[in-house]
Design an enzyme around this catalytic site. Structure first.
Site, PDB file in Angstrom:
ATOM      1  N   ARG A 199      -5.563   2.742 -13.137  1.00  0.00           N
ATOM      2  CA  ARG A 199      -4.165   2.860 -12.740  1.00  0.00           C
ATOM      3  C   ARG A 199      -3.546   1.520 -12.370  1.00  0.00           C
ATOM      4  NH1 ARG A 199      -1.734   7.710 -11.231  1.00  0.00           N
ATOM      5  NH2 ARG A 199      -3.738   8.601 -10.597  1.00  0.00           N
TER       6      ARG A 199
ATOM      7  N   TYR B  26     -12.515  -9.136  -2.001  1.00  0.00           N
ATOM      8  CA  TYR B  26     -13.123  -7.846  -1.684  1.00  0.00           C
ATOM      9  C   TYR B  26     -14.589  -8.038  -1.302  1.00  0.00           C
ATOM     10  CZ  TYR B  26      -9.205  -5.616  -4.229  1.00  0.00           C
ATOM     11  OH  TYR B  26      -7.976  -5.198  -4.657  1.00  0.00           O
TER      12      TYR B  26
ATOM     13  N   ARG C 252     -13.823   2.878   4.983  1.00  0.00           N
ATOM     14  CA  ARG C 252     -12.636   2.051   5.166  1.00  0.00           C
ATOM     15  C   ARG C 252     -11.342   2.867   5.200  1.00  0.00           C
ATOM     16  NH1 ARG C 252     -11.413  -0.551   0.031  1.00  0.00           N
ATOM     17  NH2 ARG C 252      -9.874   1.091  -0.202  1.00  0.00           N
TER      18      ARG C 252
ATOM     19  N   ARG D  82     -11.322  -3.280 -14.247  1.00  0.00           N
ATOM     20  CA  ARG D  82     -10.205  -4.178 -13.921  1.00  0.00           C
ATOM     21  C   ARG D  82     -10.670  -5.616 -14.131  1.00  0.00           C
ATOM     22  NH1 ARG D  82      -6.419  -0.924 -11.373  1.00  0.00           N
ATOM     23  NH2 ARG D  82      -7.254   0.772 -10.082  1.00  0.00           N
TER      24      ARG D  82
ATOM     25  N   HIS E 130     -15.145  -2.974   0.296  1.00  0.00           N
ATOM     26  CA  HIS E 130     -15.112  -2.251  -0.979  1.00  0.00           C
ATOM     27  C   HIS E 130     -16.490  -1.794  -1.459  1.00  0.00           C
ATOM     28  CE1 HIS E 130     -14.071  -1.920  -5.414  1.00  0.00           C
ATOM     29  NE2 HIS E 130     -13.076  -1.279  -4.857  1.00  0.00           N
TER      30      HIS E 130
ATOM     31  N   HIS F 231     -15.688   4.552 -14.401  1.00  0.00           N
ATOM     32  CA  HIS F 231     -15.430   3.683 -13.252  1.00  0.00           C
ATOM     33  C   HIS F 231     -16.671   2.880 -12.879  1.00  0.00           C
ATOM     34  CE1 HIS F 231     -14.645   2.991  -8.811  1.00  0.00           C
ATOM     35  NE2 HIS F 231     -13.518   2.573  -9.342  1.00  0.00           N
TER      36      HIS F 231
ATOM     37  N   ASN G   1       0.833  -1.208   0.000  1.00  0.00           N
ATOM     38  CA  ASN G   1       0.000   0.000   0.000  1.00  0.00           C
ATOM     39  C   ASN G   1       0.864   1.252   0.000  1.00  0.00           C
ATOM     40  OD1 ASN G   1      -2.321  -1.530   0.105  1.00  0.00           O
ATOM     41  ND2 ASN G   1      -2.696  -1.207   2.278  1.00  0.00           N
TER      42      ASN G   1
END
Length: 739
Positions: free
Chosen positions: A432, A495, A588, A402, A616, A462, A82
């Protein structure tokens, strides 16, 4: 482009800045600004420091003795991973801002980029001391379990014999380099490890470098019944004298650069005739060679050696971090382990008992909500295959952000195209660190016969939106799926996300309008049944918050997102709190709104759950009782989500979707095992006495037992068809005089 400022970047290509870069950055920052509420900055904390607080919660899991040993090691690895991305993206962005707009101040805190960088580096250094302490504890606990990470200062004869043999086997993969007046510094890749040596020849001093890129990170072997973990970088450092035989080896360490990953979008990405894929690949090449933002040193170099490294690599002393923690901690997956060293095995449950060929029938009568990782993602994939084989299906349209490396979703879409369906895939190439994967998939899907588009020039797409269109006789019917997480089978096992599927025609019409706009390169307009960012997301959230504010003490708001920093939304939440509304925030990561500020945020609580899975999902609950409204979707409450991305939310209106979403919120509310509570100063505390209250454990049990199966009752269409058949046969009977 007018190159006005050029930061030093030895070891890589020089990155320049120009007037257009400054203008683009300034326009982006101004777009994110809003008028501060009457509370001023007292209710807000810095975004970057808030993220570091989140990562500290991850680090605390590594130190939590209630967590299985190898899972603790994994949390420590996640903490460092991270931090890598944080430096690449956020510190990289601040570095750009500090050069281009040094006097710009953050509207929430009043900090300049230089101040933010200073505070970030100080907090990172403070956390590093804790991370090293936790690593030492882990080494001790591993040793108690018969697993030793080799300390090359204290090798037994047998260990040394094996270590030298391993080195001899890998020696051909090493290419030592000397950096001096005749040998310039080679390019050091981002996040790649190098053994660095301080070499002497009489009065002369040189820097030696050995790339470790081609070596395995570690190897595991057994000695006298104990497992031994050999870190390869430490082995090369131990054998450094053999690599530089003609020099006096004075010191050695392992170094690693983190490079800026914040790249300005080039103008050719926006032009009409651009080869978008080629332009993105050009951007990726540029990102690999940007200036360093951090130097990590594994070892204890002298002051002179450290200064030489910083000077050679052009890294500021404050951006250098010295540690004894290896850069790769993945060896936990290679050692033999007992059951108590890992979480108990838990597979996603197939509580949805529908089979291929039954989904459309079920969705004709019910909405379907899936919760990952508790439930399997396979029902969604099976539904895609059902759509591919159904002769009534005309098209499938989907937004992809993704994908898994070997994507079952992509395979299903390719199969549908092969079956003659019109398949449109919007692949966001700017996801990204997944850019190359998406570029590769764009080619694969095109070759399979899918139509592929790349999104919008100013907004990332997104949203997690899929639309299946059917022609049923004279009618056009839709099946719409809206999710909070990616169409990725791997992360769906890791997730916590939700996915809602409905055949509501009004929702389908909204989704169709979204895809029509995206296909034309237009920003989707605000819709009726769907919340669609950027035009119709934040305005709807503010509208709902105002509705609750007007109720005063009877008002209620519960929001679960990953991050919050939009000033307009935070201002509305402050107004709700001041009006007496109960506000529960489950966030979170980044939360720039501080609870418990007298007179402003007294009625706001902020909780963050950090556990086995990554939280998530995004869920909004407004009000109680008959007026309660519940929404779920893809967007957080960061400026980028509310203003610069295409996001999609849907309202849960049926019992089969509302009840599980409320169960998720209730589980979070009662979590005292993994739930951290934010304090008014931006720090977090873990409430005591929470063993057995894990929300993720509770929800796994809940969704495992929530069986979904097809209803034996016929659908409306089947009843109509049967009535027609009955009428036909009744007519025949009358024709022949039979009753």
């Amino acid at each position: 482009m007018d190159k006005e400022m050029t930061p030093a970047n030895r070891g890589g290509a020089v990155t320049g800045y120009g007037k257009t870069d400054r203008e683009k950055l300034e326009a982006k920052l101004r777009q994110d600004e809003s008028v501060l509420p009457a509370s001023g900055s007292r209710c807000f904390t810095d975004r970057e420091l808030s993220w570091l607080q989140f990562n500290l919660r991850v680090l605390n899991e590594a130190g939590n003795r209630n967590v299985p040993l190898l899972e603790r090691l994994k949390f420590l690895s996640i903490y460092y991973s991270n931090l890598d991305e944080f430096f690449m993206v956020r510190v990289g962005s601040l570095t750009h801002r500090n050069v281009l707009l040094p006097y710009y101040t953050d509207p929430k805190t009043g900090y300049t980029a230089a101040t933010q960088i200073k505070k970030v580096l100080a907090e990172t250094a403070r956390q590093q001391a804790k991370a090293e302490s936790i690593y030492r504890e882990l080494l001790h606990d591993l040793s108690e379990k018969g697993i030793d990470v080799l300390d090359f200062r204290r090798l037994s004869k047998e260990e040394e014999t094996i270590a030298r043999k391993v080195f001899a086997e890998h020696r051909p993969l090493l290419s030592p380099r000397v950096v001096d007046a005749r040998h310039p510094l080679p390019f050091l890749g981002n996040k790649e490890s190098y053994m660095a040596a301080l070499l002497g020849k009489g009065e002369e001093v040189s820097l030696g470098l050995v790339s470790l890129y081609r070596l395995p990170k570690f190897t595991v072997f057994e000695v006298s019944g104990r497992q031994k973990v050999l870190i390869m970088s430490e082995l090369v450092r131990y054998m450094a004298a053999q690599l530089f035989k003609k020099y006096e080896l004075r010191e050695s360490c392992v170094v690693r650069l983190t490079r800026n990953a914040d790249v300005f979008i080039e103008e050719d990405l926006r032009s009409y005739d651009a080869d978008y894929r080629a332009s993105m690949e050009k951007m990726l090449r540029k990102r690999k060679r940007q200036q360093p933002v951090r130097l990590q040193i594994d070892g204890r170099p002298s002051k002179n050696f450290r200064t030489l490294l910083e000077k050679s690599l052009h890294v500021n002393e404050k951006n250098t971090f010295i540690s004894t923690v290896p850069f790769d901690l993945g060896f936990g997956g290679e050692v033999h382990r007992t059951a108590d060293m890992k979480y108990p095995e838990r597979k996603s449950v197939r509580s949805v008992k529908l089979r291929k060929g039954e989904y459309f029938r079920y969705l004709d009568k019910h909405d379907l909500l899936l919760s990952f990782p508790h439930q399997s993602m396979m029902p969604f994939i099976e539904m895609l295959y059902e759509a591919a084989d159904d002769p009534e299906v005309v098209s499938i349209r989907i937004t992809l952000y993704r994908l898994a490396a070997s994507s079952k979703v992509a395979a299903a879409l390719a199969y549908a195209a092969d079956q003659g369906k019109d398949v449109l895939c919007l692949l966001e190439l700017r996801a990204r660190f997944d850019e190359q994967n998406n570029i590769d998939y764009s080619e694969v899907l095109e070759d399979a016969g899918c139509a592929v588009i790349y999104g919008l020039p100013e907004q990332k797409v997104h949203s997690k939106l899929c639309l299946i269109t059917r022609r049923c006789g004279d009618q056009v019917r839709y099946i719409t799926q809206v999710g909070s997480g990616n169409y990725n089978e791997v992360t769906s096992e890791q997730y916590c996300d939700v996915s809602l599927i409905t055949s509501d025609p009004a929702v389908g019409q909204d989704a169709s309008a979204v895809f029509d706009a995206l296909a034309l390169g237009e920003v989707p307009a605000a819709a009726d049944r769907l919340w669609v960012a950027p035009e119709g997301y934040k305005s709807r959230v503010l509208e709902m918050l105002e509705r609750e504010r007007a109720k005063g003490g009877e008002g209620f708001v519960a929001i679960k997102v990953n991050s919050l920093n939009d000033i307009d939304v935070m201002s509305a939440l402050i107004d709700c709190s001041r009006a007496g509304v109960t506000v529960e925030l489950y966030i979170r990561g980044i939360c720039c709104l501080c609870p418990g500020i007298p007179g402003y945020t007294d009625n706001i609580t902020v909780r963050s759950v950090v556990g086995r899975y990554l939280e998530h999902s995004r869920i909004f609950v407004f009000g109680r009782g008959a007026e309660q409204r519940i929404f779920m979707g893809s967007g957080d409450l960061l400026n980028r989500n509310t203003r610069r991305r295409v996001e999609c939310f849907i309202e849960a209106v049926t019992p089969e979707t509302r009840e599980p979403l409320l169960e998720i919120m209730e589980a979070l509310r009662q979590d005292r095992e993994n739930g951290w509570v934010m304090q008014s100063d931006g720090s977090y505390i873990l409430e005591e006495g929470g063993e057995g209250t894990s929300s993720q454990d509770r929800l796994y049990r809940y969704f495992s037992e929530r069986i979904v199966e097809n209803d034996p009752e016929p659908t409306r269409e089947e009843e109509t068809e049967q009535a027609k058949k009955n009428g036909f046969f009744a007519g025949l009977l009358r024709l022949f005089g039979w009753k």
